[in-house]
Motif scaffolding. Structure first.
Motif, PDB file in Angstrom:
ATOM      1  N   LEU A 143       0.831  -1.098  -0.036  1.00 43.83           N
ATOM      2  CA  LEU A 143      -0.169  -0.067  -0.027  1.00 43.83           C
ATOM      3  C   LEU A 143       1.005   1.396  -0.043  1.00 43.83           C
ATOM      4  CD1 LEU A 143      -2.935   1.230   0.380  1.00 43.83           C
ATOM      5  CD2 LEU A 143      -2.576   1.212   2.487  1.00 43.83           C
ATOM      6  N   VAL A 189      -5.207   1.067  -5.639  1.00 41.59           N
ATOM      7  CA  VAL A 189      -4.751   1.380  -4.455  1.00 41.59           C
ATOM      8  C   VAL A 189      -5.889   1.093  -3.678  1.00 41.59           C
ATOM      9  CG1 VAL A 189      -3.976   3.009  -2.808  1.00 41.59           C
ATOM     10  CG2 VAL A 189      -3.176   3.141  -4.980  1.00 41.59           C
ATOM     11  N   THR A 212      -5.955  -2.607  -3.050  1.00 42.84           N
ATOM     12  CA  THR A 212      -4.749  -3.190  -2.339  1.00 42.84           C
ATOM     13  C   THR A 212      -5.410  -2.898  -0.758  1.00 42.84           C
ATOM     14  OG1 THR A 212      -3.032  -2.541  -3.909  1.00 42.84           O
ATOM     15  CG2 THR A 212      -2.524  -2.742  -1.642  1.00 42.84           C
ATOM     16  N   ALA A 213      -5.716  -1.855  -0.512  1.00 42.96           N
ATOM     17  CA  ALA A 213      -6.251  -1.633   0.726  1.00 42.96           C
ATOM     18  C   ALA A 213      -7.313  -2.401   1.216  1.00 42.96           C
ATOM     19  CB  ALA A 213      -6.792  -0.067   1.205  1.00 42.96           C
TER      20      ALA A 213
END
Length: 161
Positions: free
Chosen positions: A26, A118, A121-122
């Motif tokens: 991240l 992103v 990913t989080a």
């Protein structure tokens, strides 16, 4: 020589490592998106210049302010945060942008994809943090998902006719 103490925060080392590894990705994604957004801020041209230049500045500033809390959470879990371009290049799920700046519409499309990646990913790390009952990481990830999803929506809105 300083004595190191073991970390006893209620999360076993193996789970802390798994979370820290995810947070490292991240961090790499966030830093890469920061760099891309700052690049686009400097190099945007065209009829939407002023709007995009200002918007990108707000976005890269937010991203810059996000890297420190992510890195500090990795450290709180007992691991070193990545901090070199070589490490970020290995860890990120985002592609680098071409040396020649793209047109404004392509910049927007690139940033939409970046924010969505992103956020994904989080979200992936959130499941790991939740399983470990790691509320501070889960809180950080919830905030990051909200910001990236909202930013992607705002950027997508620029492309609607």
């Amino acid at each position: 020589m300083a004595k190191t103490t073991s970390i006893q925060i209620g999360i076993p080392e193996k789970q802390r490592k798994h979370i820290a590894d995810g947070l490292s990705q991240l961090l790499a994604d966030t830093y890469t998106l920061y760099l891309t957004t700052h690049n686009f801020h400097w190099n945007v041209t065209g009829p939407q210049f002023n709007t995009l230049h200002t918007m990108f500045m707000g976005q890269y500033t937010e991203l810059w302010n996000a890297v420190d809390p992510i890195a500090e959470r990795i450290r709180s879990l007992g691991f070193f945060a990545p901090g070199s371009y070589a490490q970020f290049t290995k860890l990120t799920s985002l592609s680098d942008v071409p040396a020649k700046p793209p047109k404004a519409v392509t910049m927007i499309e690139t940033l939409i994809k970046g924010h969505e990646k992103v956020a994904a990913t989080a979200r992936r790390i959130f499941a790991v943090a939740s399983e470990a009952n790691d509320q501070p990481t889960a809180d950080l990830l919830t905030q990051r998902m909200d910001i990236h999803e909202k930013t992607a929506w705002m950027l997508r809105s620029l492309l609607e006719s």
